[in-house]
Design a protein around this motif. Structure first.
Motif, PDB file in Angstrom:
ATOM      1  N   LEU A  58      -5.211   7.669   4.113  1.00 30.79           N
ATOM      2  CA  LEU A  58      -5.809   7.055   2.925  1.00 30.79           C
ATOM      3  C   LEU A  58      -6.955   7.941   2.461  1.00 30.79           C
ATOM      4  O   LEU A  58      -7.943   8.120   3.177  1.00 30.79           O
ATOM      5  N   VAL A  73       0.832  -1.204   0.000  1.00 30.81           N
ATOM      6  CA  VAL A  73       0.000   0.000   0.000  1.00 30.81           C
ATOM      7  C   VAL A  73       0.863   1.249   0.000  1.00 30.81           C
ATOM      8  O   VAL A  73       0.629   2.189  -0.764  1.00 30.81           O
ATOM      9  N   TYR A  78      -4.094   2.013  -4.994  1.00 30.04           N
ATOM     10  CA  TYR A  78      -3.760   3.024  -4.002  1.00 30.04           C
ATOM     11  C   TYR A  78      -2.894   4.137  -4.580  1.00 30.04           C
ATOM     12  O   TYR A  78      -2.403   4.998  -3.842  1.00 30.04           O
ATOM     13  N   THR A  80      -2.365   7.669  -0.968  1.00 28.79           N
ATOM     14  CA  THR A  80      -1.748   7.450   0.338  1.00 28.79           C
ATOM     15  C   THR A  80      -0.658   8.483   0.600  1.00 28.79           C
ATOM     16  O   THR A  80      -0.025   8.995  -0.324  1.00 28.79           O
ATOM     17  N   ASP A 101     -11.577  -0.969   0.100  1.00 28.66           N
ATOM     18  CA  ASP A 101     -10.496  -0.718   1.053  1.00 28.66           C
ATOM     19  C   ASP A 101     -10.744  -1.411   2.385  1.00 28.66           C
ATOM     20  O   ASP A 101      -9.872  -1.385   3.263  1.00 28.66           O
TER      21      ASP A 101
END
Length: 672
Positions: A116, A79, A96, A100, A123
């Motif tokens: 996030l 991620v 992602y 992020t 998710d």
């Protein structure tokens, strides 16, 4: 039981409408309050601007370390990665990308929380925060995130007409309504989970955010096939009630009724597991809760297959959905060879343009298109068969319907690990040879081949020739009639066993090698260290008691060569290794007992078995074996991995054809 209540009209609006609106408002506020107090994870509504996944450590732990946020339930789990030099997002999962971020000074302050943005239903899941330095995990924490449907909108014009006294009057009723609804609502929001075939497991999520009585029954079923997948009753799993295809493949988390987490883990998901899964919770026949999860298992893009030379067959797997047209064409090819490896069309094999190397050695299922099983079987696998195989399914008009890549490695030897407990004085090193290779003219040699290369037993033209070595002499034995039984196993008796790598080789009358096997003998267990290519360093750990004797020599070796020798404060690096003095680090204070070896900038060539031996004069004081695995970055692009595999397979084929066993052992031992 229904309650009838009469309401009067106030200011043009029915008070009943106001009450319902207030109930919704208070419900929303209570949900937010519950979210903030949730002890097991985080809940957020879809459409929110962002959510913060917390992770905090001491600055001394985070400073100079690498922080990895990932999700194990994805094929590409990464991620977000923060290195000392900054964010490393090359291997980030595409879903992602651009969503992020971490604080700029995260590694300095220890606040490794992840922001996030724009959370969605996909998710939902378990996020893991790992802090790693020099190949060691210093901290690991998890955050459970659940993304929920947003609450219904509240009409602004109604809110303007709500009076404070009414809020006070209906407050108690709203709280009661919320509790009543939470207790009696049986249907949770359905979800869709998507994965690729080949992952170790998949999680079918169900978090009820409540506890359950111990006498409830939890049932996971395939609603599309009406079969039981998993049953939990009387506070334990009931395997006798589940379908055979799911036995030993399902698991629920510990204390599910106490935590309210009724999620189901399904191991080794296959294409056949595609479907709708329903979980229901009963108590005395009453339905308490229900949820459906749709699982979509997509075909894996690439697989790796290993086989030893001398095996009867090897199968290159390709299973897809059974919706292919009858006139489709299936073509298997090798990336480095001309002509086709195998062609299937109109329900029959089409071998007119087949590469001569594969003549009479390939086959597919006769009903391949009907079942979707396009697996290719190659008999009598050879070293030259190694490489990248591509299978493409074409429609009648030339359109590509399916594609699959399989990398095949044919090794010249088999590898097996044998473990014995400390204190054992005998062991059997197994080797059952291919019967067709056994004749009166063969020679069988068992050798100890990790540090020094010595023969510990020899069988030649029906004559047993035990070892004459000072250590193994009189302590090794083979079966009396190995040509009849095909059992070439070696028994070692009445010795204090130590870690070692043994090889057994079968030669014909001309000295040509027919078959070979490697047996790794492990005493006290084998430690495995894994590191992703690109890390700054990796540590091969070895900690013993403090050393008082100054006449000490430490040797880290691999089966084919010495890596380093440390003696009298001097570090010597083997010349034929690709190491430089600057790429190796060892604690020079041997009295501390820390004999760990640190390899800087580890690459694929560094993978393999390492052995550390501590000598006092010529006497062995301590030994330990460590297996190092340098892995591909899990999030590397498919094209990058394909190119890397193509380069490595090409070099492996040439080296296996011309170089003896020990030269290729490093990257090929994978103990069970």
């Amino acid at each position: 039981m229904w309650i009838s209540v009469k309401f009067q009209t106030v200011g043009g609006f029915r008070s009943s409408e106001m009450v319902l609106v207030l109930v919704l408002v208070l419900q929303q506020l209570l949900v937010v309050l519950l979210v903030s107090q949730h002890a097991l994870g985080l809940q957020v509504f879809e459409g929110e601007e962002s959510v913060l996944l917390p992770c905090e450590v001491k600055p001394s732990v985070s400073s100079g370390s690498t922080t990895v946020w990932d999700r194990d339930d994805f094929r590409i789990p990464t991620v977000h990665v923060r290195e000392p030099a900054g964010d490393y997002l090359k291997d980030q999962n595409q879903r992602y990308e651009g969503r992020t971020s971490m604080m700029e000074d995260a590694l300095q302050t220890g606040d490794l929380s992840l922001t996030l943005r724009k959370p969605t239903f996909t998710d939902s899941g378990t996020f893991t925060c790992t802090v790693r330095r020099m190949g060691e995990d210093l901290h690991q924490g998890t955050v459970e995130l659940q993304v929920k449907d947003p609450p219904p909108p509240v009409w602004p014009w109604v809110l303007l007409g709500v009076l404070i006294p009414i809020v006070l009057l209906v407050g108690a009723a709203a709280v009661w309504y919320y509790r009543w609804k939470k207790k009696h609502t049986a249907v949770l929001q359905s979800e869709i989970v998507e994965i690729r075939e080949g992952v170790k497991s998949v999680l079918l999520p169900l978090k009820a955010n409540r506890t359950f009585p111990q006498d409830v029954r939890v049932e996971w079923t395939r609603s599309d096939q009406n079969i039981r997948v998993h049953v939990f009753e009387n506070s334990q799993t009931q395997p006798q009630e589940q379908e055979n295809i799911y036995k030993e493949r399902t698991k629920m988390r510990a204390e599910p009724l106490t935590t309210g987490d009724l999620s189901l883990t399904l191991k080794s998901p296959q294409l056949e597991d595609n479907g709708v899964y329903k979980c229901v919770v009963y108590r005395a026949g009453d339905l308490l809760l229900k949820k459906t999860v749709t699982l979509k298992v997509k075909e894996s893009l690439m697989e790796e297959v290993e086989v030893s030379k001398g095996e009867d067959v090897v199968r290159l797997p390709f299973k897809t959905l059974d919706d292919l047209p009858e006139d489709a064409e299936v073509v298997w090819s090798h990336s480095n060879k001309t002509d086709k490896v195998h062609e299937y069309k109109n329900g029959q094999d089409q071998l007119e343009r087949q590469n001569p190397e594969y003549q009479d050695r390939t086959s597919m299922n006769p009903d391949a298109l009907m079942t979707g099983d396009l697996t290719l079987t190659i008999s009598d696998p050879r070293l030259g068969d190694s490489g990248i195989y591509i299978c493409i399914v074409y429609s009648s008009d030339g359109k590509i319907l399916r594609r699959k890549i399989v990398t095949l490695t044919v090794r010249v030897y088999k590898v097996e690990k044998v473990s014995v407990e400390e204190g054992k004085r005998s062991v059997v090193l197994p080797f059952h040879a291919t019967r067709c290779l056994l004749s009166e003219d063969i020679t069988v040699e068992w050798r100890l081949s990790d540090v020094k290369d010595i023969i510990v037993y020899k069988y030649q033209r029906r004559h047993h020739m035990p070892a004459e070595d000072q250590v193994y002499g009189g302590h090794t034995e083979m079966n009396k009639d190995p040509l009849i039984t095909g059992d070439l196993s070696l028994t070692i008796r009445d010795l204090r066993l130590t870690d070692g790598v043994y090889t057994c080789t079968i030669y014909d009358e001309n000295g040509e090698r027919l078959q070979q096997k490697v047996v790794v003998l492990i005493v006290r267990g084998l430690q495995i260290v894994e590191v992703i290519k690109g890390e700054s360093s990796v540590k091969l750990p070895f900690q013993i008691q403090r050393l008082e004797n100054k006449d000490i020599r430490v040797e880290w070796t691999q089966p084919d060569s010495k890596v380093i020798t440390f003696e009298n404060g001097e570090l010597q690096v083997a010349k034929k290794r690709n190491f430089h003095r600057s790429s190796i680090e060892i604690n020079k204070d041997l009295s501390s007992g820390d004999l760990s070896l640190i390899l800087k900038r580890p690459g694929y060539k560094d993978s393999g078995l390492y052995k550390c031996t501590v000598y006092s004069g010529q006497k062995i004081q301590h030994q330990k074996m460590v297996m190092l695995r340098v892995k591909e970055p899990l999030e590397g692009s498919f094209i990058d991995r394909l190119r890397s595999l193509k380069r490595s397979r090409t070099s492996d084929i040439s080296s296996q054809e011309n170089v003896p066993l020990n030269s290729s052992l490093n990257a090929s031992i994978h103990p069970a």
